[in-house]
Design a protein around this motif. Structure first.
Motif, PDB file in Angstrom:
ATOM      1  N   UNK A 162      39.304  47.034 -10.569  1.00 30.71           N
ATOM      2  CA  UNK A 162      40.485  46.171 -10.577  1.00 30.71           C
ATOM      3  C   UNK A 162      41.199  46.159  -9.235  1.00 30.71           C
ATOM      4  N   UNK A 163      40.828  47.091  -8.343  1.00 32.88           N
ATOM      5  CA  UNK A 163      41.438  47.174  -7.025  1.00 32.88           C
ATOM      6  C   UNK A 163      40.369  47.362  -5.963  1.00 32.88           C
ATOM      7  N   UNK A 164      40.761  47.126  -4.707  1.00 33.09           N
ATOM      8  CA  UNK A 164      39.877  47.381  -3.578  1.00 33.09           C
ATOM      9  C   UNK A 164      40.501  48.459  -2.704  1.00 33.09           C
ATOM     10  N   UNK A 165      39.680  49.106  -1.917  1.00 27.94           N
ATOM     11  CA  UNK A 165      40.132  50.206  -1.077  1.00 27.94           C
ATOM     12  C   UNK A 165      39.728  49.949   0.365  1.00 27.94           C
ATOM     13  N   UNK A 166      40.617  50.244   1.296  1.00 35.06           N
ATOM     14  CA  UNK A 166      40.286  50.157   2.713  1.00 35.06           C
ATOM     15  C   UNK A 166      39.492  51.394   3.108  1.00 35.06           C
ATOM     16  N   UNK A 167      38.276  51.197   3.555  1.00 36.69           N
ATOM     17  CA  UNK A 167      37.422  52.325   3.931  1.00 36.69           C
ATOM     18  C   UNK A 167      37.828  52.862   5.302  1.00 36.69           C
ATOM     19  N   UNK A 168      37.558  54.133   5.536  1.00 39.93           N
ATOM     20  CA  UNK A 168      37.942  54.771   6.785  1.00 39.93           C
ATOM     21  C   UNK A 168      36.774  55.535   7.388  1.00 39.93           C
ATOM     22  N   UNK A 169      36.900  55.822   8.687  1.00 39.89           N
ATOM     23  CA  UNK A 169      35.907  56.637   9.372  1.00 39.89           C
ATOM     24  C   UNK A 169      34.502  56.070   9.276  1.00 39.89           C
ATOM     25  N   UNK A 170      33.535  56.953   8.960  1.00 42.02           N
ATOM     26  CA  UNK A 170      32.139  56.520   8.888  1.00 42.02           C
ATOM     27  C   UNK A 170      31.733  56.059   7.497  1.00 42.02           C
ATOM     28  N   UNK A 171      32.688  55.906   6.600  1.00 48.04           N
ATOM     29  CA  UNK A 171      32.387  55.399   5.257  1.00 48.04           C
ATOM     30  C   UNK A 171      32.393  53.873   5.316  1.00 48.04           C
ATOM     31  N   UNK A 172      31.260  53.311   5.694  1.00 42.57           N
ATOM     32  CA  UNK A 172      31.152  51.881   5.982  1.00 42.57           C
ATOM     33  C   UNK A 172      30.301  51.142   4.966  1.00 42.57           C
ATOM     34  N   UNK A 173      30.035  51.768   3.825  1.00 41.97           N
ATOM     35  CA  UNK A 173      29.215  51.141   2.797  1.00 41.97           C
ATOM     36  C   UNK A 173      29.940  51.181   1.462  1.00 41.97           C
ATOM     37  N   UNK A 174      29.813  50.099   0.691  1.00 37.05           N
ATOM     38  CA  UNK A 174      30.307  50.098  -0.682  1.00 37.05           C
ATOM     39  C   UNK A 174      29.224  50.704  -1.559  1.00 37.05           C
ATOM     40  N   UNK A 175      29.596  51.618  -2.408  1.00 40.43           N
ATOM     41  CA  UNK A 175      28.590  52.355  -3.174  1.00 40.43           C
ATOM     42  C   UNK A 175      28.940  52.388  -4.655  1.00 40.43           C
ATOM     43  N   UNK A 176      27.915  52.515  -5.443  1.00 37.34           N
ATOM     44  CA  UNK A 176      28.043  52.742  -6.878  1.00 37.34           C
ATOM     45  C   UNK A 176      27.190  53.946  -7.219  1.00 37.34           C
ATOM     46  N   UNK A 177      27.820  54.990  -7.747  1.00 37.85           N
ATOM     47  CA  UNK A 177      27.099  56.194  -8.152  1.00 37.85           C
ATOM     48  C   UNK A 177      27.055  56.235  -9.668  1.00 37.85           C
ATOM     49  N   UNK A 178      25.856  56.349 -10.227  1.00 36.64           N
ATOM     50  CA  UNK A 178      25.661  56.418 -11.668  1.00 36.64           C
ATOM     51  C   UNK A 178      25.009  57.759 -12.005  1.00 36.64           C
ATOM     52  N   UNK A 179      25.656  58.523 -12.855  1.00 35.90           N
ATOM     53  CA  UNK A 179      25.125  59.821 -13.262  1.00 35.90           C
ATOM     54  C   UNK A 179      24.879  59.827 -14.760  1.00 35.90           C
ATOM     55  N   UNK A 180      23.695  60.312 -15.134  1.00 34.84           N
ATOM     56  CA  UNK A 180      23.370  60.482 -16.544  1.00 34.84           C
ATOM     57  C   UNK A 180      22.963  61.929 -16.764  1.00 34.84           C
TER      58      UNK A 180
END
Length: 210
Positions: free
Chosen positions: A132-150
């Motif tokens: 529902x929101x977006x975040x301004x990335x900082x530093x070397x975090x230059x990729x949008x990611x989705x982590x899925x854990x099962x």
């Protein structure tokens, strides 16, 4: 007798090489642990991995783990920022039952915006993670990611900003309580279409918060 010795030598030559023996253990409170020794496969090394998670309310938790792992885990560092932020550091060594140098977590130095914006969300057990929101990335975090854990606790989904190393984390799987625990990381500029690699350094922390 000489024939038997020759045959034995030939068997040793054609048999697959044995891997290292490494300690396997996990601790959620200390940066050291002890456990049983296991035989690693192929060219795996002995690795120590520490993962720290910080929830939106500031609560911190971490998991320290020793196991067999790929050479890419040597001096590996990665980070992801979302409603739950994560930092991963690891070290390795290459002799039987060796103890890798203790990996240390360091404060994020570069907090300046890199002009990348990513959707953020955290969801447990649901089939989708709706941002529902977006975040301004900082530093070397230059990729949008989705982590899925099962794992045995169910499903967890996290969207946020990630470093390239987080997106390309070495593949790992783990058998926990008789069940295979695994995660899938998807990275891209449009929040993720293609799975890249499997990661499972976050077992203890994800079940606590992730």
């Amino acid at each position: 007798m000489s024939v038997l010795l020759v045959l034995a030598g030939l068997v040793l030559l054609v048999s697959p090489g044995l891997g290292l023996e490494c300690v396997q253990c996990t601790d959620n409170y200390n940066t050291s642990c002890s456990g049983n020794v296991k035989n690693c496969s192929g060219e795996e090394l002995c690795v120590s991995i520490i993962t720290q998670s910080v929830a939106a309310n500031g609560k911190r938790s971490f998991t320290f783990e020793r196991d067999c792992g790929a050479a890419e885990w040597c001096n590996f560092t990665a980070a992801m920022s979302s409603l739950l932020s994560m930092q991963i550091r690891s070290t390795c060594c290459s002799t039987d039952s060796c103890t890798p140098p203790e990996p240390s977590l360091e404060p994020k130095v570069n907090k300046s915006s890199n002009e990348i914006q990513c959707p953020v969300c955290l969801s447990h057990s649901l089939r989708k993670c709706v941002a529902s929101t977006v975040q301004n990335c900082t530093g070397d975090e230059k990729f949008c990611s989705l982590y899925e854990l099962k794992n045995s606790a169910g499903l967890t989904f996290i969207k946020g900003c990630a470093s390239e190393s987080f997106c390309r984390a070495p593949q790992r799987k783990k058998l926990e309580n008789g069940k295979l625990t695994m995660g899938v990381i998807k990275c891209g500029s449009d929040a993720l279409q293609t799975p890249l690699l499997l990661l499972i350094a976050l077992l203890g922390t994800l079940t606590c918060v992730v």
